[in-house]
Design a protein around this motif. Structure first.
Motif, PDB file in Angstrom:
ATOM      1  N   ARG A  41     -95.153   7.481 -22.199  1.00  0.00           N
ATOM      2  CA  ARG A  41     -95.913   7.126 -21.251  1.00  0.00           C
ATOM      3  C   ARG A  41     -96.582   8.577 -20.522  1.00  0.00           C
ATOM      4  NH1 ARG A  41     -97.102   2.973 -17.607  1.00  0.00           N
ATOM      5  NH2 ARG A  41     -96.707   1.514 -19.279  1.00  0.00           N
ATOM      6  N   ARG A 101    -104.655   4.399 -10.329  1.00  0.00           N
ATOM      7  CA  ARG A 101    -103.510   3.901 -10.904  1.00  0.00           C
ATOM      8  C   ARG A 101    -102.355   3.372  -9.776  1.00  0.00           C
ATOM      9  NH1 ARG A 101    -100.591   8.309 -14.235  1.00  0.00           N
ATOM     10  NH2 ARG A 101     -99.130   6.657 -14.254  1.00  0.00           N
ATOM     11  N   TRP A 102    -102.127   2.126 -10.150  1.00  0.00           N
ATOM     12  CA  TRP A 102    -101.005   1.465  -9.118  1.00  0.00           C
ATOM     13  C   TRP A 102     -99.698   1.435 -10.157  1.00  0.00           C
ATOM     14  CZ3 TRP A 102    -106.160   0.240  -8.602  1.00  0.00           C
ATOM     15  CH2 TRP A 102    -106.852   0.399  -7.277  1.00  0.00           C
ATOM     16  N   GLU A 103     -98.532   1.691  -9.577  1.00  0.00           N
ATOM     17  CA  GLU A 103     -97.176   1.467 -10.344  1.00  0.00           C
ATOM     18  C   GLU A 103     -96.330   0.693  -9.319  1.00  0.00           C
ATOM     19  OE1 GLU A 103     -97.143   5.132 -13.532  1.00  0.00           O
ATOM     20  OE2 GLU A 103     -95.616   4.960 -11.660  1.00  0.00           O
ATOM     21  N   ARG A 125     -93.502  -0.295 -13.389  1.00  0.00           N
ATOM     22  CA  ARG A 125     -94.473  -1.240 -14.105  1.00  0.00           C
ATOM     23  C   ARG A 125     -95.664  -0.981 -13.699  1.00  0.00           C
ATOM     24  NH1 ARG A 125     -96.296  -6.598 -13.063  1.00  0.00           N
ATOM     25  NH2 ARG A 125     -95.177  -6.655 -10.958  1.00  0.00           N
ATOM     26  N   ASP A 126     -96.584  -0.786 -14.642  1.00  0.00           N
ATOM     27  CA  ASP A 126     -98.146  -0.491 -14.440  1.00  0.00           C
ATOM     28  C   ASP A 126     -98.788  -1.712 -14.011  1.00  0.00           C
ATOM     29  OD1 ASP A 126    -100.906   0.396 -14.228  1.00  0.00           O
ATOM     30  OD2 ASP A 126    -100.648   1.469 -15.921  1.00  0.00           O
ATOM     31  N   THR A 128    -102.032  -1.719 -12.502  1.00  0.00           N
ATOM     32  CA  THR A 128    -103.310  -1.310 -12.198  1.00  0.00           C
ATOM     33  C   THR A 128    -104.309  -2.564 -12.405  1.00  0.00           C
ATOM     34  OG1 THR A 128    -102.789   0.887 -12.948  1.00  0.00           O
ATOM     35  CG2 THR A 128    -105.114   0.218 -13.022  1.00  0.00           C
TER      36      THR A 128
END
Length: 508
Positions: A41, A101-103, A125-126, A128
């Motif tokens: 990743r 992006r959000w994780e 964990r993505d 987004t």
């Protein structure tokens, strides 16, 4: 108690098989292990992150992110150590390309036998897509203007009932619906019957890209007019509290790509044909030279015998057969040498229309045209080409004779000259009203010795020779149309523009 090496290996396999990027941290934040998904990743070398603290690595990954521990706020890792319970934090980042992006990072404590926290396992964990959907509901216009509407790919989102809740401009153009109409259409209307349900089945199959994810897939969609369009799509199910709330798909029109691929395949086939023809040409030249000498002797001595032998001699007819077949062999050798282009071409500038008029004049047996209507549709514009005129006329004559044979000496033969769309290429179309060329033979018609004519009626070298001649004169020959109504062969040569003096010197 010692750990069984097999059990340790098993645990490592489990760790690497996790679908989310995962790290093992010491209680002070030092990274001791990462799984394969994490390395893929983030494209990290494990040697550059093992032994470093999580904050050091995080700052490299999210240079614009402010972390809780940087503002004297409670660190989720520290909370997990203190409370011995799982903790999480949502990280929001904007990468170098400006993409958000959000994780969701979950910190789970690993307890020792005495109940103290030995390590922390951090799962990433993505989320987004979920956050983007939340942003859609909270600020639809901003999302459409800044993210969705700027995409060149068609993007569609639908709720669980199949109602369209989002369609960007590219999707509207692709599917043919306006922004007002698309809200009244079901997602199933965008696919052939049963395809939408099959896509949802694949999305729920964890063996295909993971739960709720569909890798790049080739499908056909249906636009408003009912036309089927080939696309590449990816799709995802959007979850909220573990429940499916929506699905989203991204579509890329493949029509232009497939057209380019088709042209590339045609170009590769042409290269292969050229290489094959070159090899066969060298072989043909060698065979022709080897046969020519004994064939000359056969004809010479056979002719001498014919002169001395009486017509009523019992062997007279047999000798005639020998001379007739030997003469036919001489024509084959002649064609072989022409096919292998052993003679040098004499190029000159001449009007392209002359290739038609001279060829028709050079055909000696005019009885072939008794039941054939010949239509000359020649351009009024003076179109000049530079080529070996005799060779080009030979090719035209060959096409005319083939056309007459295809029509069984009864039908309409059309000879038309024109320019292509660019005006830089001169075209001669030879069209007959014969039975056409079978599809399975189209790829073989320019192969040497391939013929559908009866035994003794054709050598199969005519079109092969024509192909070689056109290549030698920087042109090409191809079939533009064939079917039960007839066939059209096209000769193409570069058009030239010269001064009057040059025309006089070349032609005169």
């Amino acid at each position: 108690m010692a750990v069984d090496p097999r059990e340790l290996e098993w645990r490592l396999r489990v760790f690497d098989s996790l679908s989310f990027p995962t790290r093992i941290l010491k209680t002070d934040g030092t990274i001791v292990a990462v799984n394969d998904v994490f390395l893929r990743r983030y494209q990290h070398d494990p040697n550059t992150i093992i032994g470093r603290t999580c904050i050091e690595v995080n700052r490299r990954q999210f240079p614009k992110q402010t972390f809780p521990c940087m503002n004297n706020r409670s660190c989720p890792l520290c909370r997990a150590v203190d409370t011995r319970t799982g903790q999480s934090v949502l990280l929001h980042a904007v990468d170098e390309k400006g993409d958000e992006r959000w994780e969701d990072r979950v910190f789970s404590p690993i307890l020792d036998e005495d109940g103290t926290v030995g390590y922390i396992i951090e799962s990433i964990r993505d989320v987004t897509n979920v956050k983007r959907l939340e942003k859609l509901y909270s600020d639809m216009r901003e999302l459409i203007d800044k993210v969705v509407q700027s995409s060149v790919s068609g993007i569609i989102a639908a709720n669980r009932k199949g109602d369209i809740i989002l369609a960007n401009r590219a999707a509207e153009e692709l599917f043919g619906y306006s922004s007002e109409e698309v809200s009244e259409v079901s997602i199933e209307d965008f696919y052939p019957s049963g395809v939408a349900r099959e896509i949802m089945r694949k999305l729920r199959d964890e063996r295909l890209g993971g739960r709720g994810k569909l890798p790049i897939t080739r499908v056909d969609i249906v636009n408003k007019s009912g036309d089927q369009i080939p696309v590449e799509m990816t799709a995802a199910i959007i979850y909220e509290n573990g429940e499916e709330v929506a699905s989203a798909g991204i579509f890329n029109d493949l029509r232009e790509k497939l057209a380019v691929e088709k042209k590339l395949q045609e170009a590769q086939a042409k290269i292969g044909q050229t290489e094959k023809m070159a090899s066969l040409g060298r072989l043909a030249a060698g065979v022709a030279h080897e046969i020519n000498n004994p064939l000359t002797s056969i004809l010479l001595y056979g002719t001498l015998m014919r002169e001395k032998l009486e017509r009523d001699h019992p062997l007279s007819q047999n000798l005639d057969y020998i001379l007739e077949d030997a003469d036919r062999c001489r024509e084959i050798v002649k064609n072989l040498l022409a096919y292998s282009r052993q003679s040098s071409a004499t190029k000159e500038v001449f009007p392209f229309n002359a290739a038609v008029t001279d060829s028709l004049r050079l055909i000696h047996d005019q009885r072939l045209f008794m039941n054939v209507e010949v239509i000359r549709d020649l351009t009024d514009e003076e179109v000049l080409v530079r080529a070996d005129k005799n060779q080009i006329c030979q090719v035209v004559i060959n096409l005319i004779m083939n056309a007459v044979d295809a029509m069984e000496e009864k039908g309409t033969l059309t000879l038309a000259t024109c320019l292509d769309e660019t005006g830089e290429r001169a075209l001669l179309e030879v069209t007959d009203t014969g039975c056409g060329i079978p599809t399975e033979n189209l790829s073989k018609i320019f192969d040497p010795f391939f013929t559908t004519k009866g035994l003794g009626k054709g050598t199969g070298l005519g079109l092969s020779m024509a192909y070689g001649v056109m290549e030698e004169n920087q042109g090409r020959i191809f079939v533009s149309r064939t079917g039960p109504e007839g066939t059209t062969f096209v000769l193409e040569l570069p058009r030239i523009t010269v001064s009057s003096n040059e025309i006089y010197e070349s032609i005169g």
